[in-house]
Design an enzyme around this catalytic site. Sequence first.
Site, PDB file in Angstrom:
ATOM      1  N   TRP A 243      19.100 -37.541 -16.387  1.00 55.86           N
ATOM      2  CA  TRP A 243      18.010 -36.723 -15.847  1.00 55.86           C
ATOM      3  C   TRP A 243      16.696 -37.388 -16.209  1.00 55.86           C
ATOM      4  O   TRP A 243      16.501 -37.809 -17.354  1.00 55.86           O
ATOM      5  CB  TRP A 243      18.034 -35.303 -16.404  1.00 55.86           C
ATOM      6  CG  TRP A 243      19.244 -34.521 -16.000  1.00 55.86           C
ATOM      7  CD1 TRP A 243      20.328 -34.252 -16.761  1.00 55.86           C
ATOM      8  CD2 TRP A 243      19.469 -33.900 -14.733  1.00 55.86           C
ATOM      9  NE1 TRP A 243      21.227 -33.489 -16.055  1.00 55.86           N
ATOM     10  CE2 TRP A 243      20.719 -33.262 -14.809  1.00 55.86           C
ATOM     11  CE3 TRP A 243      18.738 -33.815 -13.556  1.00 55.86           C
ATOM     12  CZ2 TRP A 243      21.248 -32.544 -13.726  1.00 55.86           C
ATOM     13  CZ3 TRP A 243      19.266 -33.112 -12.492  1.00 55.86           C
ATOM     14  CH2 TRP A 243      20.502 -32.480 -12.585  1.00 55.86           C
TER      15      TRP A 243
ATOM     16  N   GLU B 237       0.822  -1.210   0.000  1.00 54.08           N
ATOM     17  CA  GLU B 237       0.000   0.000   0.000  1.00 54.08           C
ATOM     18  C   GLU B 237       0.857   1.262   0.000  1.00 54.08           C
ATOM     19  O   GLU B 237       0.516   2.251  -0.671  1.00 54.08           O
ATOM     20  CB  GLU B 237      -0.919   0.011   1.232  1.00 54.08           C
ATOM     21  CG  GLU B 237      -1.788  -1.224   1.369  1.00 54.08           C
ATOM     22  CD  GLU B 237      -1.155  -2.300   2.235  1.00 54.08           C
ATOM     23  OE1 GLU B 237      -1.855  -2.808   3.135  1.00 54.08           O
ATOM     24  OE2 GLU B 237       0.034  -2.630   2.026  1.00 54.08           O
TER      25      GLU B 237
ATOM     26  N   SER C  76      19.619 -41.399 -11.837  1.00 54.51           N
ATOM     27  CA  SER C  76      18.412 -40.569 -11.979  1.00 54.51           C
ATOM     28  C   SER C  76      18.600 -39.323 -12.829  1.00 54.51           C
ATOM     29  O   SER C  76      17.657 -38.544 -12.980  1.00 54.51           O
ATOM     30  CB  SER C  76      17.915 -40.145 -10.592  1.00 54.51           C
ATOM     31  OG  SER C  76      18.901 -39.376  -9.932  1.00 54.51           O
TER      32      SER C  76
END
Length: 375
Positions: free
Chosen positions: A181, A63, A179
Amino acid sequence: MNSPEEEEKTALNDESFMKRALRLARKGEGWVSPNPMVGSVVVKNDRIIGKGYHQKFGQAHAEINALNSATESPEGSTIYVSLEPCSHYGKTPPCVESLIAARPERVVIGTKDPNPVVAGRGIEALKRQGIKVTVGVLETACRELNESFFKFIQTQVPFVTLKCAQTLDGRIATSTGHSRWISSLPSRRFAHRLRHAHDAILVGIGTVVSDDPELTVRLVPGKNPLRIVVDSHLRIPLTARLLKNQDEAKTLMVTSDRAEEEKLKALRDIGIDVLILPEARPGRIDLRRLLQELGKRNIASVLIEGGAGIITSVIAQDLADRLIAILAPKIAGQGIEAVGQLNITQMDQAIGLVFRKISRKGEDLVIDSRFRRPE
């Protein structure tokens, strides 16, 4: 009294300008926590004459920035703000005093502030000064924007997001543990934006040993979260990448009283913060207690990226609020599952989710959901 047509026009205008306030508010994502994201616009004669958002924790609120940017006097205007203006002294003075001094005709608020030190007081202060107040415009969207803040301010426990990238058959790694990618580069950029948006990122020691991750924000502009490693026996190698560059990203090691004193000293000597917590059972840190401790440190949101053991424990203990699953169009066959044993034997015992948003990142499907809980 306004005609139905005039009231409908006002309602449509209110929603339109509140959408502008929400778009502004989101610019503060990742920068304002543990404060909420807030946006504000000042409207006079159907023209926006000022706009602002909360840009950084400790700095001026939305504000104030909106009023300071006004190109003409805000007297007689309508001021839109996505969250109830604060009415107390904190890092900055109460916003409601500046709003009253601006002498607007009306203030439109997206939703009340759940903070007990505000909680309707800002609204009442405006009304006492004869300012018209409308509350609840796009309230659902305003609440969802700050769901982390709402949970944290009401419970003092951080909002918990689980994120996992998995193949279509639910594997987060192959049978050998490989893992990289699973997901596409656009998905990984999205994951780094998630890191920026959270106060902390948490993984188990298994992820550190197998992947040696940095857990920083590199693929997009943003800040680095606090890096948290749950490691009950302090198995972490002192050469691990997340023990380096503490000037850029801090690391918190969470361990038990089983940890060797020599390893504790070695970590503290290189500037690593260590938190010793009780075990819920041998080899398992009490995660509920951990979240409570993080709340005491003003950590309002935590992103959990794995591994499967941590994800399973968090789900089993009903500690997570949000689940983001990145599904890659791949099939790995036997491998490491994203979620382990939950002792569910009947389908009606399955843990329910509410899909909030489904999108595409590169070739991947991203499902953003919330855990279903009783109202």
